[in-house]
Motif scaffolding. Structure first.
Motif, PDB file in Angstrom:
ATOM      1  N   HIS A  29       0.808  -1.220   0.000  1.00  0.00           N
ATOM      2  CA  HIS A  29       0.000   0.000   0.000  1.00  0.00           C
ATOM      3  C   HIS A  29       0.839   1.268   0.000  1.00  0.00           C
ATOM      4  O   HIS A  29       0.416   2.291  -0.532  1.00  0.00           O
ATOM      5  CB  HIS A  29      -0.983  -0.009   1.164  1.00  0.00           C
ATOM      6  N   SER A  30       2.042   1.208   0.571  1.00  0.00           N
ATOM      7  CA  SER A  30       2.917   2.382   0.588  1.00  0.00           C
ATOM      8  C   SER A  30       3.667   2.553  -0.732  1.00  0.00           C
ATOM      9  O   SER A  30       4.309   3.574  -0.946  1.00  0.00           O
ATOM     10  CB  SER A  30       3.932   2.277   1.731  1.00  0.00           C
ATOM     11  N   GLY A  31       3.617   1.535  -1.592  1.00  0.00           N
ATOM     12  CA  GLY A  31       4.316   1.604  -2.864  1.00  0.00           C
ATOM     13  C   GLY A  31       5.747   1.097  -2.814  1.00  0.00           C
ATOM     14  O   GLY A  31       6.455   1.129  -3.815  1.00  0.00           O
ATOM     15  N   GLU A  32       6.185   0.634  -1.647  1.00  0.00           N
ATOM     16  CA  GLU A  32       7.557   0.125  -1.507  1.00  0.00           C
ATOM     17  C   GLU A  32       7.728  -1.252  -2.158  1.00  0.00           C
ATOM     18  O   GLU A  32       8.834  -1.650  -2.493  1.00  0.00           O
ATOM     19  CB  GLU A  32       7.951   0.034  -0.036  1.00  0.00           C
ATOM     20  N   LEU A  33       6.617  -1.979  -2.287  1.00  0.00           N
ATOM     21  CA  LEU A  33       6.656  -3.320  -2.864  1.00  0.00           C
ATOM     22  C   LEU A  33       5.637  -3.381  -3.998  1.00  0.00           C
ATOM     23  O   LEU A  33       4.441  -3.148  -3.784  1.00  0.00           O
ATOM     24  CB  LEU A  33       6.324  -4.375  -1.798  1.00  0.00           C
ATOM     25  N   GLU A  34       6.135  -3.682  -5.180  1.00  0.00           N
ATOM     26  CA  GLU A  34       5.284  -3.788  -6.366  1.00  0.00           C
ATOM     27  C   GLU A  34       4.337  -4.978  -6.225  1.00  0.00           C
ATOM     28  O   GLU A  34       4.739  -6.039  -5.746  1.00  0.00           O
ATOM     29  CB  GLU A  34       6.196  -3.983  -7.580  1.00  0.00           C
ATOM     30  N   ALA A  35       3.089  -4.787  -6.628  1.00  0.00           N
ATOM     31  CA  ALA A  35       2.116  -5.881  -6.567  1.00  0.00           C
ATOM     32  C   ALA A  35       1.049  -5.674  -7.627  1.00  0.00           C
ATOM     33  O   ALA A  35       0.838  -4.567  -8.115  1.00  0.00           O
ATOM     34  CB  ALA A  35       1.478  -5.951  -5.190  1.00  0.00           C
ATOM     35  N   VAL A  36       0.372  -6.769  -7.959  1.00  0.00           N
ATOM     36  CA  VAL A  36      -0.725  -6.755  -8.918  1.00  0.00           C
ATOM     37  C   VAL A  36      -1.967  -7.210  -8.173  1.00  0.00           C
ATOM     38  O   VAL A  36      -1.924  -8.201  -7.430  1.00  0.00           O
ATOM     39  CB  VAL A  36      -0.432  -7.730 -10.089  1.00  0.00           C
ATOM     40  N   SER A  41      -7.357 -10.013  -3.961  1.00  0.00           N
ATOM     41  CA  SER A  41      -6.050 -10.319  -3.373  1.00  0.00           C
ATOM     42  C   SER A  41      -4.919  -9.701  -4.193  1.00  0.00           C
ATOM     43  O   SER A  41      -5.128  -9.202  -5.287  1.00  0.00           O
ATOM     44  CB  SER A  41      -5.863 -11.829  -3.262  1.00  0.00           C
ATOM     45  N   PHE A  42      -3.732  -9.747  -3.636  1.00  0.00           N
ATOM     46  CA  PHE A  42      -2.547  -9.227  -4.307  1.00  0.00           C
ATOM     47  C   PHE A  42      -1.609 -10.359  -4.663  1.00  0.00           C
ATOM     48  O   PHE A  42      -1.521 -11.352  -3.941  1.00  0.00           O
ATOM     49  CB  PHE A  42      -1.787  -8.254  -3.390  1.00  0.00           C
ATOM     50  N   ARG A  43      -0.893 -10.178  -5.766  1.00  0.00           N
ATOM     51  CA  ARG A  43       0.187 -11.082  -6.146  1.00  0.00           C
ATOM     52  C   ARG A  43       1.420 -10.221  -6.348  1.00  0.00           C
ATOM     53  O   ARG A  43       1.363  -9.163  -6.969  1.00  0.00           O
ATOM     54  CB  ARG A  43      -0.135 -11.846  -7.438  1.00  0.00           C
ATOM     55  N   VAL A  44       2.536 -10.691  -5.821  1.00  0.00           N
ATOM     56  CA  VAL A  44       3.779  -9.931  -5.855  1.00  0.00           C
ATOM     57  C   VAL A  44       4.759 -10.639  -6.779  1.00  0.00           C
ATOM     58  O   VAL A  44       5.041 -11.830  -6.586  1.00  0.00           O
ATOM     59  CB  VAL A  44       4.387  -9.825  -4.432  1.00  0.00           C
ATOM     60  N   PRO A  45       5.289  -9.920  -7.786  1.00  0.00           N
ATOM     61  CA  PRO A  45       6.292 -10.549  -8.648  1.00  0.00           C
ATOM     62  C   PRO A  45       7.546 -10.873  -7.833  1.00  0.00           C
ATOM     63  O   PRO A  45       7.967 -10.083  -6.979  1.00  0.00           O
ATOM     64  CB  PRO A  45       6.599  -9.495  -9.705  1.00  0.00           C
TER      65      PRO A  45
END
Length: 61
Positions: A29-36, A41-45
């Motif tokens: 949510h802070s933008g420090e970790l990229e996610a889709v 739900s979220f998935r993180v590369p």
């Protein structure tokens, strides 16, 4: 993202970097970790986790 990008769940990311799932959500949510976002739900590369860790290294001393 390339064709062969592997995605991880929030729980998998939390387990890999030894933090809580809430910490992973905060990073997303802070933008420090990229996610889709996929549905609710979220998935993180995988490469995003590696980037986060590499720029978070701290040299002591």
């Amino acid at each position: 993202m390339s064709e062969g990008t592997r995605f991880m769940t929030v729980a998998e990311v939390a387990d890999q970097i030894r933090v809580s799932k809430m910490t992973v959500y905060r990073l997303v949510h802070s933008g420090e970790l990229e996610a889709v976002r996929v549905g609710r739900s979220f998935r993180v590369p995988e490469h995003a986790v590696e980037e986060l860790l590499s720029k978070s290294f701290y040299q002591a001393g």
